[in-house]
Design an enzyme around this catalytic site. Structure first.
Site, short mmCIF file in Angstrom:
data_model
loop_
_atom_site.label_atom_id
_atom_site.label_comp_id
_atom_site.label_asym_id
_atom_site.label_seq_id
_atom_site.Cartn_x
_atom_site.Cartn_y
_atom_site.Cartn_z
CG ASP A 162 18.18 30.89 44.84
OD1 ASP A 162 18.48 30.53 43.42
OD2 ASP A 162 18.31 30.09 45.84
CE1 TYR B 133 14.75 38.41 49.30
CE2 TYR B 133 12.93 39.35 48.05
CZ TYR B 133 14.02 39.66 48.77
OH TYR B 133 14.57 40.72 48.53
CG HIS C 151 24.20 41.09 46.77
ND1 HIS C 151 23.25 41.12 48.02
CD2 HIS C 151 23.58 40.27 45.81
CE1 HIS C 151 22.16 40.41 47.32
NE2 HIS C 151 22.31 39.94 46.12
CG PHE D 269 16.91 42.21 44.69
CD1 PHE D 269 17.68 42.03 45.80
CD2 PHE D 269 17.21 42.21 43.20
CE1 PHE D 269 19.20 41.65 45.42
CE2 PHE D 269 18.71 42.05 43.05
CZ PHE D 269 19.71 41.65 44.11
#
Length: 225
Positions: free
Chosen positions: A68, A70, A190, A81
């Site tokens: 997704d 942010y 992750h 990221f």
């Protein structure tokens, strides 16, 4: 059905022309128009396709899969990221930079903006390209995943010797879409603080990626920012 003409880099517009004219993308676009009338949406409209605009189809060497955008103010810039200059680095990105430092000895960057990576052929692709402000996951299962899954399959089918970096179970579930006879997979838990210590730290994704790219004659990524 109305014609959809997205603002996206030309090679991607051609590569994804069927997707943009699909019924599912038309439904997604209607959903986004409705959402924007009621909520603040991230990233801004001009940044939704930033990953593609920075990394043309023919330039892709590496694909990093996120989930997704942010959902905090000013954070999302269309690259998974990544955050804009001057925005505090989120915890997952901080951990990515820690592993970068451990792996390659590169100093931890001051900025969390990953545009330099994108311009070197790293497609920083989120599975969902938009989100409501302050509501994580709010645009999941609305059509974006159909669109981005098709991109993964197209890259796998039409290109050779790509590196797919899959961090976390969500990204690793996309592995079935990738032809592992033609492409190299780098996978680990992750970088989130909840899972980074269970195998992300010490996984050396950056050196593994560069070793493979050199091996297939593509040249390494300069991971410094």
């Amino acid at each position: 059905m109305k014609k959809i003409d997205p603002t996206i880099e030309t090679s991607w517009k051609v590569a994804l022309s069927e997707e943009f004219q699909s019924d599912s993308f038309s439904v997604l676009k209607d959903f986004l128009i409705s959402e924007k009338k009621k909520y603040k949406i991230y990233p801004t409209g001009s940044d939704i396709f930033s990953a593609f605009n920075h990394t043309p189809f023919g330039n892709v060497k590496v694909v990093v899969l996120g989930q997704d955008p942010y959902h905090g103010t000013g954070q999302a810039n269309g690259l998974c990221f990544s955050v804009n200059d001057g925005i505090r680095k989120p915890p997952s990105l901080q951990n990515i930079f820690k592993e970068l430092n451990t792996d390659l000895g590169i100093p931890i960057p001051e900025s969390g903006n990953l545009e330099k990576w994108a311009k070197q052929g790293i497609l920083l692709l989120n599975a969902t390209l938009t989100v409501r402000a302050a509501q994580a996951g709010s645009h999941q299962n609305k059509g974006w995943e159909l669109f981005t899954d098709s991109i993964i399959r197209k890259l796998s089918a039409e290109k050779e010797n790509l590196v797919f970096i899959l961090w976390g179970n969500y990204a690793r579930a996309k592995k079935s879409m990738i032809d592992t006879e033609k492409h190299f997979i780098v996978e680990s838990p992750h970088p989130s603080p909840f899972s980074a210590h269970s195998g992300f730290f010490g996984s050396r994704p950056f050196s593994k990626t560069n070793d493979y790219l050199v091996q297939v004659g593509k040249g390494p990524i300069d991971w410094s920012l």
